[in-house]
Design a protein around this motif. Structure first.
Motif, PDB file in Angstrom:
ATOM      1  N   GLY A 193      66.052  15.784  10.570  1.00  0.00           N
ATOM      2  CA  GLY A 193      66.580  16.477   9.484  1.00  0.00           C
ATOM      3  C   GLY A 193      68.025  16.164   9.096  1.00  0.00           C
ATOM      4  O   GLY A 193      68.564  16.921   8.223  1.00  0.00           O
ATOM      5  N   GLN A 194      68.635  15.110   9.669  1.00  0.00           N
ATOM      6  CA  GLN A 194      69.926  14.727   9.302  1.00  0.00           C
ATOM      7  C   GLN A 194      70.215  13.443   8.279  1.00  0.00           C
ATOM      8  O   GLN A 194      69.624  12.459   8.770  1.00  0.00           O
ATOM      9  N   LEU A 195      70.724  13.610   7.239  1.00  0.00           N
ATOM     10  CA  LEU A 195      71.373  12.527   6.630  1.00  0.00           C
ATOM     11  C   LEU A 195      72.386  12.113   7.018  1.00  0.00           C
ATOM     12  O   LEU A 195      73.287  12.523   7.161  1.00  0.00           O
ATOM     13  N   GLN A 196      72.537  10.618   7.368  1.00  0.00           N
ATOM     14  CA  GLN A 196      73.588  10.185   8.249  1.00  0.00           C
ATOM     15  C   GLN A 196      74.170   8.637   7.568  1.00  0.00           C
ATOM     16  O   GLN A 196      73.313   7.861   7.435  1.00  0.00           O
ATOM     17  N   ASN A 208      69.740  19.728   7.667  1.00  0.00           N
ATOM     18  CA  ASN A 208      69.410  21.071   8.248  1.00  0.00           C
ATOM     19  C   ASN A 208      68.676  20.588   9.559  1.00  0.00           C
ATOM     20  O   ASN A 208      67.507  20.051   9.640  1.00  0.00           O
ATOM     21  N   PRO A 209      69.380  20.530  10.783  1.00  0.00           N
ATOM     22  CA  PRO A 209      68.725  20.162  12.051  1.00  0.00           C
ATOM     23  C   PRO A 209      67.617  21.045  12.478  1.00  0.00           C
ATOM     24  O   PRO A 209      66.743  20.588  13.217  1.00  0.00           O
ATOM     25  N   SER A 268      64.868  21.724  10.535  1.00  0.00           N
ATOM     26  CA  SER A 268      63.959  21.170   9.694  1.00  0.00           C
ATOM     27  C   SER A 268      63.657  19.458  10.141  1.00  0.00           C
ATOM     28  O   SER A 268      64.420  18.752  10.360  1.00  0.00           O
ATOM     29  N   LEU A 269      62.259  19.257  10.295  1.00  0.00           N
ATOM     30  CA  LEU A 269      61.838  18.180  10.489  1.00  0.00           C
ATOM     31  C   LEU A 269      61.247  17.352   9.248  1.00  0.00           C
ATOM     32  O   LEU A 269      60.726  17.873   8.661  1.00  0.00           O
ATOM     33  N   ASN A 270      61.605  15.790   9.312  1.00  0.00           N
ATOM     34  CA  ASN A 270      60.636  15.072   8.487  1.00  0.00           C
ATOM     35  C   ASN A 270      61.155  15.369   7.202  1.00  0.00           C
ATOM     36  O   ASN A 270      60.308  15.687   6.191  1.00  0.00           O
ATOM     37  N   LEU A 271      62.554  15.432   6.986  1.00  0.00           N
ATOM     38  CA  LEU A 271      62.748  15.710   5.585  1.00  0.00           C
ATOM     39  C   LEU A 271      62.871  14.269   4.795  1.00  0.00           C
ATOM     40  O   LEU A 271      63.182  12.919   5.504  1.00  0.00           O
ATOM     41  N   GLY A 272      63.321  14.307   3.492  1.00  0.00           N
ATOM     42  CA  GLY A 272      63.384  13.155   2.682  1.00  0.00           C
ATOM     43  C   GLY A 272      64.647  13.374   1.736  1.00  0.00           C
ATOM     44  O   GLY A 272      64.758  14.836   1.404  1.00  0.00           O
ATOM     45  N   ALA A 273      65.572  12.372   1.261  1.00  0.00           N
ATOM     46  CA  ALA A 273      66.577  12.655   0.404  1.00  0.00           C
ATOM     47  C   ALA A 273      66.195  12.268  -0.831  1.00  0.00           C
ATOM     48  O   ALA A 273      65.451  11.030  -1.181  1.00  0.00           O
ATOM     49  N   GLN A 276      69.511  16.246  -2.969  1.00  0.00           N
ATOM     50  CA  GLN A 276      68.881  17.207  -1.897  1.00  0.00           C
ATOM     51  C   GLN A 276      67.968  16.639  -0.945  1.00  0.00           C
ATOM     52  O   GLN A 276      67.736  15.484  -0.890  1.00  0.00           O
ATOM     53  N   LEU A 277      67.873  17.354   0.233  1.00  0.00           N
ATOM     54  CA  LEU A 277      67.002  17.034   1.434  1.00  0.00           C
ATOM     55  C   LEU A 277      65.756  17.892   1.017  1.00  0.00           C
ATOM     56  O   LEU A 277      65.858  19.187   1.045  1.00  0.00           O
ATOM     57  N   VAL A 278      64.595  17.237   0.978  1.00  0.00           N
ATOM     58  CA  VAL A 278      63.422  18.028   0.850  1.00  0.00           C
ATOM     59  C   VAL A 278      62.426  17.993   1.805  1.00  0.00           C
ATOM     60  O   VAL A 278      62.520  16.944   2.336  1.00  0.00           O
TER      61      VAL A 278
END
Length: 763
Positions: free
Chosen positions: A193-196, A210-211, A213-218, A227-229
Motif C-alpha cells: 500500500g505504499q506509493l514510492q 496506507n501501510p 491496506s494491501l493491493n492498492l492502485g494509484a 488517490q490510492l484506491v
C-alpha cells in the motif's frame, strides 16, 4: 535542471525534445488490421474527439531517430505544447523510413526499416485482435470481434498517468532516459500500500500511502486529485492539486527527468501547462538530482542548482569528482554539506568523532569522501566510490570531507619560502677578466659540440630516411596506410615462418617495427578491399588494433597490423600458465576494453561499423594486458556476413562468458552458466584456475549484462554504450530474463534447457 514548478515547460531544451512531423491528419475512430503509420507519411491515428493522437515522435537531440507515442492533439493546445503522454517501448527508437503497424495477426509492431528488425511489439498475436481504437481519454486499445479490450496502453505506462488511468501493484512509471541518471528514477506501487519514488531498485526517497491496506492502485482523477484506491475504487489516501475541482480540461501526472513527481494542468488563460503539485518540495532532497556532476545548492534567487565545489572548473559533461592523483591526497572540508554515494548507493557507517572521521577516510585508500552527521549520533558515513552527490544548505549541521589530490602546482600563494642564511658577500662593480675568458672559452666549446651533434643527427636522419625509402611499397593511401607488394609481405614474415594464429603471422619491417600480418585467404574484389582498407585506416582508438598496411595484388589480400605483445585472448585462456596471469581484475578490464572498442565502432565513427566476427581469437592483449580488438570493418567486403550491431552485442556476451568461465564455446556453456546463476550460485561458473580475488558484486553485474547481450530477441539486447556504463559501474542492470528461449536458438542442445524453463515472458 533543478528549477521547481513548471519544470516540464520552462526549459527550452525540453520544449525541443519532442516535436511532431505531420502533413495531414488521418482521423479514424476505428483502426482495422493492416493499418500503418510511417515516418515518411507522418500520418496519425486520432481519437474521435480530436483530443489525442498516435504517431511518430522525432527526438531533436537525436536526428533521424523516432519513437511512436500518444500526445495531446486538442486544437485548444498550441502545437509546441502538445505533450507526449505515452511511448511504445519507452526509450525504443527507430531510424528513417520506419513504420508502426497493426499487423494482420493482431499485433502492434514497431519496425526499424533500416536495420530490418522489429524493435517493439504488443505480443498480442494469440489474443484474436480484430481492430484498434484510440479512445477519447488517450487510451490506445486493441479489441477482439466482441469489442472486448484485450490490450491497452493504460496497462503499459511509460512516464505519465492520464486521468482515469490506474497504476496497480508492481507496475512502474519510469522517467525518460535523457541521461544515465534520469532513466533510473521510477514510481512504484508496492503490495503493502505504499506509493514510492525510487532511485534504481533499492533507494526509496519518497513514500506515501496506507501501510494497513494491501493491493492498492494509484489514480489521477479528472478533478486533479491523486488517490490510492482499493479494489473497490474507494480512496484510502489522497493529495490535492492547487486547482482541484476547478474547470480544467486537461491534466496529467508525470515522473519528470529530474526525479520529481508532478501534476500538470492546462491553463487556458496563459496557454501553458502549470505544475499544481509536486511530491518533493525541495528539489535538493531528490536522490541523485545532480548525478555525478556536483551537489545541489540554492542560489541567491532561492532556486536549486547543481554546483561542483570540488573543481576549479565544472562541465555538465564531466563528473564533478574524479580522483586520479599522481601524488598524495588532501582532505578538503565542506560545512553544511551532506554527501551520499550513488554508484553504488550505499556507504560504510562507523561511529567516530569529527577528527577521527576525517583521519579514517584519509588513511583508507578506498575512501573518496566522508560525511560526519554532527547531529549527536556521531555517524561517519564513508563513500568508497567516485560517484557521489549530495546537497548543501546553511540549515544542515553535517560536515563533509572530500579527498583531493595534493599534486604540485606552479605557485602556491599560501606558502612563502624563506631564504637560507648566507654569509655576506662583498660585491664588486669591477670587471672580472678571468671570468670573461672562462665564459668565452665555454661558449666556443659549447658551439663546437652543438655543431658536431647537429651533423651527426642529420647524417643519421638521412640514413634512416633512405632505409625507410628502401622499404619496397608503392606508397601510402590517403589514410597513411602502407601499400606493400606481395614480395615484401614474404620478406617481412620470413616467408610466413612465424605463425601466431589462424592465418596470422609475425613479421618485422625494415625499421625493426614488429607487425602482425593477416592472410585473409579469400578472393575479395579489389575495389571493395581498397575501400575497406581506406575506412579501417581512418579508425583510431586505444582498444582497436591499428592497421599499418596492406597488400592487394594478384589475388593476394593481406592486412598488416601493429603487433600486440601478449597475443590473442583465446591462447591466454587455453594455456594454463598464461591463464594464471588473467586475474579477476584483468578479466573485467578486458571486458570493458572490448566493450569500449565496439561502442566506438557503433557510435564513435562517422558511420556505423559492425565487427561481425567478434571472438576471443580476434581480441589481443598488450604488455599491460589491456585488450585490443582486431579484424574489424571487414563486413563490407563480405556481404554474406553483413550484420547489424545486434550480432556484435551477442558475440560480446559469448566472449564475456568464455572469459569468466575459462571454457571454450562449448554447446552447453551458455545454458549451464545461466542455470548456475538463476539458482543463486554465480561463483560456481568462475574459472577454477583463477586464484581468488573475485568481487561477487562485480561478478553479478558482469553476468547480468552478458545474459542481456545474449537475449534471442534482438531488440531486447542493450546498446554497447549501455554495456560500457554498466561495466564502468555508472549504471545498474536489472536481472535478465531467460536469454535463449524466446525464439529457440539454432543450438539444438538448448532445447531441453528451454523446455525446463518455459514460463510466460513479460512483453
Amino acid at each position: 535542471m533543478l528549477k521547481q514548478g513548471n519544470f516540464l515547460f520552462n526549459s527550452p531544451f525540453l520544449l525541443c525534445v519532442f516535436f511532431w512531423f505531420f502533413l495531414f491528419h488521418h482521423v479514424v475512430s476505428h483502426i482495422p488490421l493492416g493499418s500503418k503509420l510511417s515516418t515518411e507519411e507522418n500520418n496519425l491515428w486520432v481519437s474521435s474527439n480530436g483530443d489525442f493522437a498516435v504517431g511518430f515522435v522525432n527526438h531533436s537531440e537525436l536526428p533521424y531517430q523516432y519513437s511512436v507515442g500518444i500526445r495531446f492533439n486538442s486544437k485548444s493546445i498550441p502545437f509546441p505544447k502538445q505533450t507526449v503522454v505515452w511511448l511504445a517501448g519507452a526509450d525504443v527508437t527507430v531510424g528513417n523510413k520506419s513504420f508502426f503497424q497493426l499487423s494482420q495477426n493482431g499485433e502492434l509492431v514497431l519496425v526499424d526499416s533500416l536495420r530490418r528488425v522489429t524493435v517493439w511489439t504488443s505480443n498480442t498475436s494469440q489474443l484474436a485482435v480484430a481492430s484498434a481504437l484510440i479512445r477519447n481519454d488517450g487510451n490506445l486499445v486493441l479489441l477482439n470481434r466482441k469489442k472486448d479490450v484485450v490490450w491497452q496502453s493504460f496497462d503499459n505506462p511509460s512516464d505519465t498517468l492520464l486521468p482515469g488511468q490506474n497504476l496497480p501493484v508492481h507496475k512502474t512509471l519510469r522517467a525518460a532516459s535523457r541521461n544515465s541518471v534520469s532513466s533510473y528514477y521510477s514510481l512504484h506501487m508496492n503490495a503493502s500500500g505504499q506509493l514510492q519514488l525510487k532511485w534504481e531498485s533499492d533507494v526509496i526517497y519518497w513514500s506515501r500511502g496506507n501501510p494497513s491496506s494491501l493491493n492498492l492502485g494509484a489514480v489521477l482523477t479528472s478533478g486533479g486529485v491523486l488517490q490510492l484506491v482499493d479494489r473497490n475504487l474507494n480512496p484510502v489516501w489522497s493529495v490535492f492539486g492547487e486547482d482541484h475541482d476547478d474547470s480544467v480540461n486537461f491534466r496529467f501526472l508525470k515522473l519528470d527527468i529530474d526525479g520529481n513527481l508532478r501534476i500538470y494542468s492546462w491553463v487556458e488563460a496563459t496557454g501553458s501547462w502549470r505544475s499544481v503539485w509536486q511530491a518533493i518540495e525541495n528539489q535538493c532532497n531528490v536522490f541523485a538530482t545532480c548525478g555525478g556532476h556536483g551537489i545541489c545548492v540554492f542560489n541567491t534567487s532561492g532556486s536549486p542548482e547543481c554546483r561542483c565545489p570540488f573543481k576549479t572548473k565544472s562541465s555538465p559533461n564531466l563528473k564533478c569528482f574524479a580522483l586520479n592523483c599522481d601524488s598524495d591526497y588532501n582532505m578538503d572540508t565542506y560545512e553544511h554539506t551532506f554527501l551520499y554515494g550513488i554508484y553504488p548507493p550505499n556507504e560504510a557507517i562507523i561511529i567516530a568523532s569529527l577528527q577521527q572521521c576525517r583521519e579514517v577516510c584519509m588513511q583508507d585508500p578506498g575512501c573518496t569522501a566522508a560525511t560526519f552527521t554532527n547531529d549527536g549520533t556521531s555517524q561517519c558515513r564513508m563513500k568508497t566510490s567516485p560517484y557521489f552527490s549530495g546537497h548543501q544548505n546553511p540549515s544542515l549541521s553535517s560536515i563533509s570531507f572530500v579527498k583531493t589530490c595534493s599534486d604540485p602546482i606552479a605557485v602556491n600563494p599560501h606558502n612563502s619560502i624563506s631564504s637560507p642564511s648566507l654569509s655576506p658577500v662583498k660585491r664588486s662593480n669591477g670587471l672580472c677578466l678571468s671570468c670573461l675568458i672562462g665564459a668565452t672559452s665555454g661558449t666556443l666549446l659549447l658551439f663546437a659540440v652543438v655543431q658536431i651533434g647537429i651533423g651527426c643527427f642529420i647524417y643519421r636522419r638521412r640514413k634512416w630516411i633512405l632505409r625507410r625509402a628502401a622499404l619496397a611499397y608503392t606508397g601510402r593511401n590517403s589514410k597513411g596506410v602502407m601499400m606493400l607488394p606481395f614480395t615484401e609481405i614474404k620478406d617481412i614474415t620470413g616467408n610466413f615462418k612465424h605463425q601466431i594464429g589462424p592465418g596470422m603471422y609475425r613479421g618485422v619491417l625494415s625499421n625493426q617495427q614488429p607487425v602482425a600480418v593477416k592472410d585473409l585467404e579469400e578472393t575479395i574484389e579489389e575495389r571493395k578491399f581498397r575501400a575497406a582498407v581506406s575506412r579501417i585506416g581512418s579508425i583510431h582508438h586505444r582498444n582497436l588494433v591499428k592497421l599499418d598496411g596492406y597488400c592487394c595484388e594478384s589475388g593476394q589480400r593481406y592486412l598488416v597490423y601493429e603487433y600486440v605483445k601478449n597475443g590473442s585472448l583465446d591462447k591466454c585462456i587455453e594455456d594454463d600458465e598464461l591463464n594464471q596471469r588473467l586475474t579477476w581484475r584483468r578479466r573485467v578490464g578486458i571486458c570493458l576494453n572490448v566493450a569500449r572498442a565496439l561502442c566506438y565502432l557503433h557510435a564513435g565513427c562517422r558511420e556505423f561499423i559492425s565487427h561481425g566476427n567478434l571472438k576471443c581469437s580476434n581480441v589481443v592483449l598488450d604488455k599491460n594486458y589491456e585488450a585490443k580488438v582486431s579484424e574489424y570493418g571487414l563486413e563490407m567486403v563480405r556481404p554474406e556476413e553483413s550484420y547489424g550491431g545486434e550480432k556484435d552485442v551477442a558475440d560480446f556476451g559469448k566472449m564475456v562468458l568464455i572469459l569468466i568461465t575459462g571454457r571454450p564455446a562449448a554447446k552447453d556453456i551458455w545454458a549451464w552458466t545461466y542455470e548456475e546463476w538463476i539458482q543463486g550460485h554465480p561463483e560456481r561458473v568462475v574459472d577454477k584456475r583463477l586464484d581468488g580475488g573475485v568481487d561477487l558484486k562485480e561478478l553479478e553485474r558482469v553476468l547480468r549484462i552478458a545474459f542481456w547481450c545474449l537475449q534471442s530477441e534482438e531488440h531486447m539486447r542493450p546498446s554497447m554504450s549501455e554495456v560500457v556504463k554498466v561495466l564502468e559501474g555508472s549504471l545498474t542492470v536489472d536481472p535478465p530474463r531467460t536469454p535463449f528461449c524466446q525464439r529457440l536458438s539454432e543450438d539444438e542442445s538448448l532445447e531441453p534447457f528451454c523446455k525446463s524453463h518455459q514460463r510466460p515472458m513479460e512483453p
